[in-house]
Design a protein around this motif. Structure first.
Motif, PDB file in Angstrom:
ATOM      1  N   LEU A   1      53.169  48.223  56.445  1.00 52.51           N
ATOM      2  CA  LEU A   1      52.602  48.102  55.109  1.00 52.51           C
ATOM      3  C   LEU A   1      52.520  46.637  54.733  1.00 52.51           C
ATOM      4  CD1 LEU A   1      51.731  49.598  52.412  1.00 52.51           C
ATOM      5  CD2 LEU A   1      54.097  49.227  51.684  1.00 52.51           C
ATOM      6  N   SER A   2      51.333  46.167  54.389  1.00 49.38           N
ATOM      7  CA  SER A   2      51.166  44.786  53.921  1.00 49.38           C
ATOM      8  C   SER A   2      51.051  44.772  52.402  1.00 49.38           C
ATOM      9  CB  SER A   2      49.906  44.154  54.525  1.00 49.38           C
ATOM     10  OG  SER A   2      50.096  43.847  55.883  1.00 49.38           O
ATOM     11  N   ILE A   3      51.586  43.722  51.795  1.00 49.30           N
ATOM     12  CA  ILE A   3      51.459  43.510  50.350  1.00 49.30           C
ATOM     13  C   ILE A   3      50.795  42.159  50.145  1.00 49.30           C
ATOM     14  CG2 ILE A   3      52.634  43.360  48.137  1.00 49.30           C
ATOM     15  CD1 ILE A   3      54.920  44.967  49.259  1.00 49.30           C
ATOM     16  N   ILE A   4      49.676  42.143  49.427  1.00 48.66           N
ATOM     17  CA  ILE A   4      48.943  40.908  49.180  1.00 48.66           C
ATOM     18  C   ILE A   4      48.748  40.706  47.680  1.00 48.66           C
ATOM     19  CG2 ILE A   4      47.729  41.132  51.380  1.00 48.66           C
ATOM     20  CD1 ILE A   4      45.210  41.868  49.762  1.00 48.66           C
ATOM     21  N   GLY A   5      48.345  39.510  47.305  1.00 45.49           N
ATOM     22  CA  GLY A   5      48.110  39.180  45.904  1.00 45.49           C
ATOM     23  C   GLY A   5      48.325  37.695  45.689  1.00 45.49           C
ATOM     24  N   HIS A   6      47.857  37.207  44.553  1.00 45.35           N
ATOM     25  CA  HIS A   6      48.012  35.791  44.225  1.00 45.35           C
ATOM     26  C   HIS A   6      49.483  35.434  44.050  1.00 45.35           C
ATOM     27  CE1 HIS A   6      43.873  34.574  43.917  1.00 45.35           C
ATOM     28  NE2 HIS A   6      43.586  35.577  43.102  1.00 45.35           N
TER      29      HIS A   6
ATOM     30  N   THR B   1      51.781  38.763  52.914  1.00 42.90           N
ATOM     31  CA  THR B   1      50.906  37.885  53.691  1.00 42.90           C
ATOM     32  C   THR B   1      49.593  37.586  52.982  1.00 42.90           C
ATOM     33  OG1 THR B   1      49.878  37.623  55.871  1.00 42.90           O
ATOM     34  CG2 THR B   1      49.817  39.824  54.908  1.00 42.90           C
ATOM     35  N   HIS B   2      48.930  36.523  53.440  1.00 42.76           N
ATOM     36  CA  HIS B   2      47.539  36.238  53.074  1.00 42.76           C
ATOM     37  C   HIS B   2      46.659  36.235  54.322  1.00 42.76           C
ATOM     38  CE1 HIS B   2      49.543  34.448  49.466  1.00 42.76           C
ATOM     39  NE2 HIS B   2      48.492  34.967  48.868  1.00 42.76           N
TER      40      HIS B   2
ATOM     41  N   ARG C   1      35.695  45.381  50.056  1.00 43.43           N
ATOM     42  CA  ARG C   1      35.612  45.076  48.620  1.00 43.43           C
ATOM     43  C   ARG C   1      34.810  43.803  48.384  1.00 43.43           C
ATOM     44  NH1 ARG C   1      41.328  46.122  45.592  1.00 43.43           N
ATOM     45  NH2 ARG C   1      40.284  44.687  44.156  1.00 43.43           N
ATOM     46  N   SER C   2      34.053  43.788  47.312  1.00 45.24           N
ATOM     47  CA  SER C   2      33.201  42.636  47.005  1.00 45.24           C
ATOM     48  C   SER C   2      33.960  41.520  46.294  1.00 45.24           C
ATOM     49  CB  SER C   2      32.020  43.085  46.130  1.00 45.24           C
ATOM     50  OG  SER C   2      32.504  43.668  44.913  1.00 45.24           O
ATOM     51  N   ASP C   3      35.205  41.814  45.871  1.00 44.07           N
ATOM     52  CA  ASP C   3      35.976  40.826  45.105  1.00 44.07           C
ATOM     53  C   ASP C   3      37.137  40.252  45.908  1.00 44.07           C
ATOM     54  OD1 ASP C   3      37.463  43.139  45.213  1.00 44.07           O
ATOM     55  OD2 ASP C   3      38.162  43.036  43.132  1.00 44.07           O
ATOM     56  N   LEU C   4      36.997  40.208  47.229  1.00 41.37           N
ATOM     57  CA  LEU C   4      38.090  39.712  48.073  1.00 41.37           C
ATOM     58  C   LEU C   4      38.499  38.293  47.706  1.00 41.37           C
ATOM     59  CD1 LEU C   4      37.472  40.921  51.748  1.00 41.37           C
ATOM     60  CD2 LEU C   4      39.312  41.565  50.205  1.00 41.37           C
ATOM     61  N   ASN C   5      37.520  37.446  47.388  1.00 47.45           N
ATOM     62  CA  ASN C   5      37.848  36.047  47.057  1.00 47.45           C
ATOM     63  C   ASN C   5      38.724  35.960  45.813  1.00 47.45           C
ATOM     64  OD1 ASN C   5      35.701  36.904  45.443  1.00 47.45           O
ATOM     65  ND2 ASN C   5      34.940  34.828  45.138  1.00 47.45           N
ATOM     66  N   GLN C   6      38.602  36.920  44.920  1.00 48.25           N
ATOM     67  CA  GLN C   6      39.441  36.932  43.725  1.00 48.25           C
ATOM     68  C   GLN C   6      40.878  37.342  44.045  1.00 48.25           C
ATOM     69  OE1 GLN C   6      37.593  39.182  40.519  1.00 48.25           O
ATOM     70  NE2 GLN C   6      35.559  38.510  41.160  1.00 48.25           N
ATOM     71  N   LEU C   7      41.064  37.931  45.226  1.00 54.76           N
ATOM     72  CA  LEU C   7      42.412  38.305  45.679  1.00 54.76           C
ATOM     73  C   LEU C   7      43.026  37.231  46.560  1.00 54.76           C
ATOM     74  CD1 LEU C   7      41.657  42.010  46.704  1.00 54.76           C
ATOM     75  CD2 LEU C   7      42.545  41.185  44.522  1.00 54.76           C
TER      76      LEU C   7
END
Length: 278
Positions: A36-41, A198-199, A230-236
């Motif tokens: 399981l990966s967890i991503i976010g700013h 991770t990023h 997703r189209s908003d990947l850069n926002q993540l």
């Protein structure tokens, strides 16, 4: 598949009078043997979450279950023995004068017999490709080699769960990919559950599921393939994978590729199939 980690309505503040919760009623589960990966700013609550699971922090509210048992101050040390954690900077984890001393350190603390300890150290170093460096000083190793040793120290303890807290973020792309492949081999050999902060897209791609966190809450839970479309990947804080970008350019050029996410191998097969029909 058995759930090895359950997180229920988890909330946490670093300061009691802080106006916002660092984590706000977070709930999810991790299955035995899952990645399981967890991503976010930065500041989204990713690292706080895994530190609570490992018992390094104590939640203000909510519950954490490890292997079916509620995590409490009374059993936190017992539950930590089921979890191996690899941090961003391996230098902070080294305590031994040599590589093999460092890998053996945790085993000594657990009172593992000497002969078994030697076998475990050797096996762990071989698994991460560092056995020829066992008499070297950890400080003299490269960043990637240091992380391999840190992972070997975890593997030697035979935990049920391995947590990677941005463990590849300080490495170059080649080093990150090599380390991820090492973790994948370890996961398959020992059936370890992997929880990864991770990023890195290659790391995310190997996951079974991905949690996106935003402002202390879970924004979504999906498969890597669903996430990458997703189209908003850069926002993540992520860039669309190379295969997603390439497939879209191919469609724009008139190639009738089906929708969906492809690995490099899958995309190659799709293109060859289309070409063979022309």
């Amino acid at each position: 598949m058995t759930e090895i980690i359950q997180v229920k309505d988890l909330s946490y503040k670093y300061e009691e009078d802080a106006p916002f919760w660092t984590l706000d009623k977070v709930s999810f589960h991790v299955k035995q043997g899952e990645w399981l990966s967890i991503i976010g700013h930065n500041g989204s609550g990713k690292s706080t979450t895994v530190r609570l699971i490992d018992g390094l922090l104590e939640a203000n509210q909510g519950e954490i279950y490890i292997s079916g048992d509620l995590l409490t101050p009374d059993n936190v040390w017992e539950k930590r023995r089921q979890i191996g954690m690899v941090f961003q900077n391996p230098d902070n984890q080294f305590v031994g004068a040599t590589v093999e001393d460092d890998v053996a350190f945790g085993l000594e603390n657990q009172g593992i017999p000497l002969e078994e300890m030697r076998e475990r150290v050797q096996e762990a170093l071989e698994l991460v490709g560092m056995s020829e460096f066992k008499t070297k000083e950890p400080a003299r190793l490269s960043g990637g080699q240091k992380q391999r040793v840190a992972i070997a120290g975890v593997v030697a303890l035979r935990p049920a769960i391995m947590i990677l807290d941005e463990a590849t973020s300080m490495l170059d792309p080649e080093g990150r990919l090599e380390l991820i492949k090492v973790v994948q081999r370890i996961k398959e050999k020992y059936k370890i559950t992997v929880l990864s902060i991770t990023h890195d897209l290659d790391e995310v791609a190997l996951s079974d599921r991905v949690i996106v966190m935003k402002k202390g809450q879970i924004e979504s839970i999906s498969s890597p393939g669903q996430l990458f479309l997703r189209s908003d990947l850069n926002q993540l804080g992520l860039e669309a994978p190379f295969t997603v970008q390439l497939a879209e350019k191919m469609r724009q050029a008139g190639l009738a590729l089906p929708s969906g996410y492809f690995t490099e191998e899958e995309l190659e097969e799709e293109v060859w199939e289309l070409i063979s029909k022309m």
